[in-house]
Design a protein around this motif. Structure first.
Motif, PDB file in Angstrom:
ATOM      1  N   SER A  14       0.833  -1.205   0.000  1.00 34.26           N
ATOM      2  CA  SER A  14       0.000   0.000   0.000  1.00 34.26           C
ATOM      3  C   SER A  14       0.865   1.252   0.000  1.00 34.26           C
ATOM      4  O   SER A  14       0.579   2.214  -0.731  1.00 34.26           O
ATOM      5  CB  SER A  14      -0.940   0.001   1.214  1.00 34.26           C
ATOM      6  OG  SER A  14      -1.813  -1.103   1.164  1.00 34.26           O
ATOM      7  N   ARG A  33      -8.640  -1.105  -0.078  1.00 34.86           N
ATOM      8  CA  ARG A  33      -8.697  -2.022  -1.214  1.00 34.86           C
ATOM      9  C   ARG A  33      -7.722  -3.191  -1.035  1.00 34.86           C
ATOM     10  O   ARG A  33      -8.077  -4.354  -1.248  1.00 34.86           O
ATOM     11  CB  ARG A  33      -8.396  -1.274  -2.519  1.00 34.86           C
ATOM     12  CG  ARG A  33      -8.647  -2.147  -3.751  1.00 34.86           C
ATOM     13  CD  ARG A  33      -8.202  -1.520  -5.063  1.00 34.86           C
ATOM     14  NE  ARG A  33      -6.751  -1.465  -5.136  1.00 34.86           N
ATOM     15  CZ  ARG A  33      -6.022  -0.363  -5.013  1.00 34.86           C
ATOM     16  NH1 ARG A  33      -6.583   0.795  -4.808  1.00 34.86           N
ATOM     17  NH2 ARG A  33      -4.715  -0.415  -5.089  1.00 34.86           N
ATOM     18  N   ASN A  34      -6.492  -2.899  -0.616  1.00 34.90           N
ATOM     19  CA  ASN A  34      -5.489  -3.955  -0.479  1.00 34.90           C
ATOM     20  C   ASN A  34      -5.794  -4.913   0.663  1.00 34.90           C
ATOM     21  O   ASN A  34      -5.556  -6.117   0.542  1.00 34.90           O
ATOM     22  CB  ASN A  34      -4.095  -3.351  -0.333  1.00 34.90           C
ATOM     23  CG  ASN A  34      -3.584  -2.784  -1.640  1.00 34.90           C
ATOM     24  OD1 ASN A  34      -4.082  -3.108  -2.720  1.00 34.90           O
ATOM     25  ND2 ASN A  34      -2.593  -1.918  -1.561  1.00 34.90           N
ATOM     26  N   SER A  36      -8.788  -5.709   1.731  1.00 35.05           N
ATOM     27  CA  SER A  36      -9.894  -6.583   1.320  1.00 35.05           C
ATOM     28  C   SER A  36      -9.450  -7.552   0.224  1.00 35.05           C
ATOM     29  O   SER A  36      -9.902  -8.690   0.186  1.00 35.05           O
ATOM     30  CB  SER A  36     -11.111  -5.771   0.878  1.00 35.05           C
ATOM     31  OG  SER A  36     -10.832  -5.015  -0.254  1.00 35.05           O
ATOM     32  N   GLU A  37      -8.525  -7.126  -0.644  1.00 35.77           N
ATOM     33  CA  GLU A  37      -8.087  -7.993  -1.736  1.00 35.77           C
ATOM     34  C   GLU A  37      -7.080  -9.053  -1.293  1.00 35.77           C
ATOM     35  O   GLU A  37      -7.175 -10.208  -1.672  1.00 35.77           O
ATOM     36  CB  GLU A  37      -7.477  -7.147  -2.856  1.00 35.77           C
ATOM     37  CG  GLU A  37      -7.094  -7.954  -4.077  1.00 35.77           C
ATOM     38  CD  GLU A  37      -6.601  -7.084  -5.224  1.00 35.77           C
ATOM     39  OE1 GLU A  37      -5.846  -7.610  -6.060  1.00 35.77           O
ATOM     40  OE2 GLU A  37      -6.966  -5.895  -5.287  1.00 35.77           O
ATOM     41  N   PHE A  38      -6.095  -8.651  -0.487  1.00 33.49           N
ATOM     42  CA  PHE A  38      -5.002  -9.560  -0.133  1.00 33.49           C
ATOM     43  C   PHE A  38      -5.119 -10.172   1.261  1.00 33.49           C
ATOM     44  O   PHE A  38      -4.369 -11.074   1.595  1.00 33.49           O
ATOM     45  CB  PHE A  38      -3.650  -8.838  -0.251  1.00 33.49           C
ATOM     46  CG  PHE A  38      -3.367  -8.320  -1.622  1.00 33.49           C
ATOM     47  CD1 PHE A  38      -3.194  -9.188  -2.689  1.00 33.49           C
ATOM     48  CD2 PHE A  38      -3.280  -6.959  -1.852  1.00 33.49           C
ATOM     49  CE1 PHE A  38      -2.939  -8.711  -3.962  1.00 33.49           C
ATOM     50  CE2 PHE A  38      -3.028  -6.460  -3.118  1.00 33.49           C
ATOM     51  CZ  PHE A  38      -2.859  -7.341  -4.185  1.00 33.49           C
ATOM     52  N   PRO A  40      -8.247 -11.329   3.032  1.00 32.18           N
ATOM     53  CA  PRO A  40      -9.628 -11.661   3.409  1.00 32.18           C
ATOM     54  C   PRO A  40      -9.739 -12.466   4.706  1.00 32.18           C
ATOM     55  O   PRO A  40     -10.689 -12.289   5.447  1.00 32.18           O
ATOM     56  CB  PRO A  40     -10.154 -12.461   2.212  1.00 32.18           C
ATOM     57  CG  PRO A  40      -8.940 -12.987   1.534  1.00 32.18           C
ATOM     58  CD  PRO A  40      -7.863 -11.968   1.778  1.00 32.18           C
TER      59      PRO A  40
END
Length: 141
Positions: A14, A33-34, A36-38, A40
């Motif tokens: 990030s 975003r990162n 939630s994406e990487f 979970p």
């Protein structure tokens, strides 16, 4: 990969993205975003955010420390991955609770991030700068 290690990885990615955009993207948007994406399944989603925000808040002080600890490497000549790994590692080394993140953990984690994301010599460079700062901190005590 451990939860804290994954958090550091997300924080570093990030910070890299934020820095790459010349800090025009809001760091919190990049972090959200990162994470939630990487991350979970990440137990403590706030740790990555705390680290990255801590770097953002103290970036001028941290960059001054890098400049003094690596005088042969002007800040604008340090590759962006290495610079952000150093920022994150130094933030943990200097500002985090030593009971939660002992200095050797901060240094080792920074080296691991450098090996994972950086170039061939990144680990050695990070180790050298972090070691220099750690030594100066201990001499100042």
């Amino acid at each position: 990969m451990g939860s804290r290690h994954l958090s550091r990885s997300i924080a570093m990615q990030s910070l890299y993205e934020w820095d790459f955009s010349n800090r025009k993207k809001p760091l919190d948007d990049v972090l959200e975003r990162n994470v939630s994406e990487f991350g979970p399944g990440l137990e403590d989603k706030e740790y990555a955010k705390t680290l990255a925000r801590g770097v953002e808040k103290n970036i001028n002080k941290i960059d001054d420390i890098i400049t003094k600890a690596a005088p042969d490497w002007p800040l604008d000549q340090i590759n962006m991955v290495d610079k952000n790994v150093l920022r994150l590692g130094l933030y943990e080394l200097i500002y985090e609770n030593k009971d939660e993140v002992p200095p050797k953990v901060a240094i080792n984690e920074a080296i691991e991030l450098a090996k994972m994301f950086g170039g061939e010599a990144s680990g050695k460079f990070i180790n050298g700068v972090m070691g220099t700062v750690f030594k100066e901190i201990n001499e100042g005590l």
